[in-house]
Design an enzyme around this catalytic site. Sequence first.
Site, PDB file in Angstrom:
ATOM      1  N   LYS A  41       0.832  -1.219   0.000  1.00 21.43           N
ATOM      2  CA  LYS A  41       0.000   0.000   0.000  1.00 21.43           C
ATOM      3  C   LYS A  41       0.864   1.266   0.000  1.00 21.43           C
ATOM      4  O   LYS A  41       0.612   2.187  -0.755  1.00 21.43           O
ATOM      5  CB  LYS A  41      -0.921   0.041   1.228  1.00 21.43           C
ATOM      6  CG  LYS A  41      -1.951  -1.059   1.290  1.00 21.43           C
ATOM      7  CD  LYS A  41      -2.944  -0.814   2.419  1.00 21.43           C
ATOM      8  CE  LYS A  41      -2.317  -0.884   3.799  1.00 21.43           C
ATOM      9  NZ  LYS A  41      -1.923  -2.223   4.233  1.00 21.43           N
ATOM     10  N   ARG A  52     -10.560   0.888   8.111  1.00 22.18           N
ATOM     11  CA  ARG A  52     -10.192  -0.502   8.366  1.00 22.18           C
ATOM     12  C   ARG A  52     -11.331  -1.302   8.969  1.00 22.18           C
ATOM     13  O   ARG A  52     -11.176  -2.480   9.235  1.00 22.18           O
ATOM     14  CB  ARG A  52      -9.027  -0.539   9.333  1.00 22.18           C
ATOM     15  CG  ARG A  52      -7.676  -0.766   8.634  1.00 22.18           C
ATOM     16  CD  ARG A  52      -6.616  -0.586   9.664  1.00 22.18           C
ATOM     17  NE  ARG A  52      -5.455  -1.356   9.532  1.00 22.18           N
ATOM     18  CZ  ARG A  52      -4.265  -0.872   9.164  1.00 22.18           C
ATOM     19  NH1 ARG A  52      -4.161   0.364   8.739  1.00 22.18           N
ATOM     20  NH2 ARG A  52      -3.210  -1.618   9.196  1.00 22.18           N
ATOM     21  N   ARG A  57      10.544  -7.595   6.009  1.00 21.57           N
ATOM     22  CA  ARG A  57      10.487  -6.155   5.721  1.00 21.57           C
ATOM     23  C   ARG A  57      11.443  -5.379   6.626  1.00 21.57           C
ATOM     24  O   ARG A  57      11.557  -5.652   7.807  1.00 21.57           O
ATOM     25  CB  ARG A  57       9.054  -5.669   5.935  1.00 21.57           C
ATOM     26  CG  ARG A  57       8.893  -4.159   5.836  1.00 21.57           C
ATOM     27  CD  ARG A  57       7.487  -3.747   5.540  1.00 21.57           C
ATOM     28  NE  ARG A  57       6.517  -4.107   6.560  1.00 21.57           N
ATOM     29  CZ  ARG A  57       5.207  -3.904   6.421  1.00 21.57           C
ATOM     30  NH1 ARG A  57       4.741  -3.361   5.318  1.00 21.57           N
ATOM     31  NH2 ARG A  57       4.370  -4.237   7.379  1.00 21.57           N
ATOM     32  N   ARG A  80       9.991  -3.012  11.751  1.00 15.73           N
ATOM     33  CA  ARG A  80       8.836  -2.445  12.444  1.00 15.73           C
ATOM     34  C   ARG A  80       8.504  -3.287  13.654  1.00 15.73           C
ATOM     35  O   ARG A  80       8.574  -4.518  13.598  1.00 15.73           O
ATOM     36  CB  ARG A  80       7.627  -2.414  11.494  1.00 15.73           C
ATOM     37  CG  ARG A  80       7.524  -1.135  10.698  1.00 15.73           C
ATOM     38  CD  ARG A  80       6.445  -1.198   9.664  1.00 15.73           C
ATOM     39  NE  ARG A  80       5.128  -1.539  10.192  1.00 15.73           N
ATOM     40  CZ  ARG A  80       3.985  -1.343   9.525  1.00 15.73           C
ATOM     41  NH1 ARG A  80       4.013  -0.793   8.331  1.00 15.73           N
ATOM     42  NH2 ARG A  80       2.837  -1.677  10.052  1.00 15.73           N
ATOM     43  N   ARG A 110      -3.010  -8.983  13.128  1.00 18.56           N
ATOM     44  CA  ARG A 110      -3.342  -8.068  12.040  1.00 18.56           C
ATOM     45  C   ARG A 110      -4.077  -8.790  10.910  1.00 18.56           C
ATOM     46  O   ARG A 110      -5.018  -8.249  10.328  1.00 18.56           O
ATOM     47  CB  ARG A 110      -2.073  -7.372  11.523  1.00 18.56           C
ATOM     48  CG  ARG A 110      -1.548  -6.359  12.531  1.00 18.56           C
ATOM     49  CD  ARG A 110      -0.047  -6.211  12.453  1.00 18.56           C
ATOM     50  NE  ARG A 110       0.380  -5.397  11.345  1.00 18.56           N
ATOM     51  CZ  ARG A 110       1.608  -5.454  10.820  1.00 18.56           C
ATOM     52  NH1 ARG A 110       2.501  -6.315  11.290  1.00 18.56           N
ATOM     53  NH2 ARG A 110       1.938  -4.669   9.823  1.00 18.56           N
TER      54      ARG A 110
HETATM   55  P1  AMP Z   1      -0.178   0.249   8.996  1.00 25.28           P
HETATM   56  O1  AMP Z   1       1.119   0.935   8.800  1.00 25.28           O
HETATM   57  O2  AMP Z   1      -1.254   0.734   8.086  1.00 25.28           O
HETATM   58  O3  AMP Z   1      -0.041  -1.250   8.997  1.00 25.28           O
HETATM   59  O4  AMP Z   1      -0.681   0.645  10.470  1.00 25.28           O
HETATM   60  C1  AMP Z   1       0.119   0.340  11.609  1.00 25.28           C
HETATM   61  C2  AMP Z   1      -0.753   0.278  12.845  1.00 25.28           C
HETATM   62  O5  AMP Z   1      -1.376   1.553  13.082  1.00 25.28           O
HETATM   63  C3  AMP Z   1      -1.904  -0.700  12.795  1.00 25.28           C
HETATM   64  O6  AMP Z   1      -1.521  -2.044  13.091  1.00 25.28           O
HETATM   65  C4  AMP Z   1      -2.816  -0.112  13.868  1.00 25.28           C
HETATM   66  O7  AMP Z   1      -2.342  -0.381  15.167  1.00 25.28           O
HETATM   67  C5  AMP Z   1      -2.677   1.394  13.609  1.00 25.28           C
HETATM   68  N1  AMP Z   1      -3.648   1.846  12.593  1.00 25.28           N
HETATM   69  C6  AMP Z   1      -3.355   2.371  11.373  1.00 25.28           C
HETATM   70  N2  AMP Z   1      -4.479   2.673  10.714  1.00 25.28           N
HETATM   71  C7  AMP Z   1      -5.512   2.329  11.530  1.00 25.28           C
HETATM   72  C8  AMP Z   1      -6.928   2.377  11.410  1.00 25.28           C
HETATM   73  N3  AMP Z   1      -7.528   2.851  10.316  1.00 25.28           N
HETATM   74  N4  AMP Z   1      -7.676   1.923  12.451  1.00 25.28           N
HETATM   75  C9  AMP Z   1      -7.099   1.454  13.566  1.00 25.28           C
HETATM   76  N5  AMP Z   1      -5.770   1.366  13.751  1.00 25.28           N
HETATM   77  C10 AMP Z   1      -4.970   1.803  12.748  1.00 25.28           C
END
Ligand code: AMP
Length: 223
Positions: free
Chosen positions: A14, A89, A123, A156, A167
Amino acid sequence: MRKYVIMGVQGSGKGTQSQLLAAELDLVHISVGDIFRWNVQNHTKIGALVRRTMAAGELVGDDLVESVVRERLTQHDWNFGFIIDGFPRNRPQAEFFLESYDIDGVIVLDLPDSEVRRRVLNRRVCPNCGINYNLIDSSPKVAGQCDSCGGELVTREDDTEEALAVRLRDYHEKTNPVIELFRRKEYVLMVDARPAPEAVQEQIRKSLSPPPFEPEKKESAGA
Ligand code: AMP
């Protein structure tokens, strides 16, 4: 003005695809995960609230996520539009978003779970410029160092087997139904995320051209 949402399971690309499309179309790339990571790194109040939740791979509460998104979008620095990544999400977030913004297209990057695991556990990320590397097929030229800024690459905190399992479960249970919701209301573009990033990007651009929105809608689109 174009407003896109990009969705896809962890490791589906993404961030990379958003950055490529944003550069091409002059869009602002908004990554909710990056906003939270910035807050954690900079020890802000929000960072303290989300740190543990993120490290465990769990979703941050809807109220906080929605206020962060609202705040970011009210900056109105997106003259030519935006591409939002990592949001919505779940169903409540999608309903909030649809009530507030007109979306021109939803790009869904499709990737099987086995490939997700391979990508995510290999990653590495540059904390300075946010570039993602994969130790299997896009490793940096110098081990552990960002090709672009020389920053020291890190893993990460949520790229572990345990957090990934949480996740993936959330993605299938909560995020997949959002795709169905968008499918009924909006333009959904499903893209196979397995090929190389450039090929995936080509597929996205081809499918978005001509733009999936009507000219009348473009004229009258509000925030
Ligand atoms: P990502 O980089 O998109 O994988 O987001 C990393 C983390 O941020 C996720 O595992 C959640 O803990 C939090 N997060 C990001 N976007 C959201 C969202 N739309 N709703 C809830 N938590 C989020």
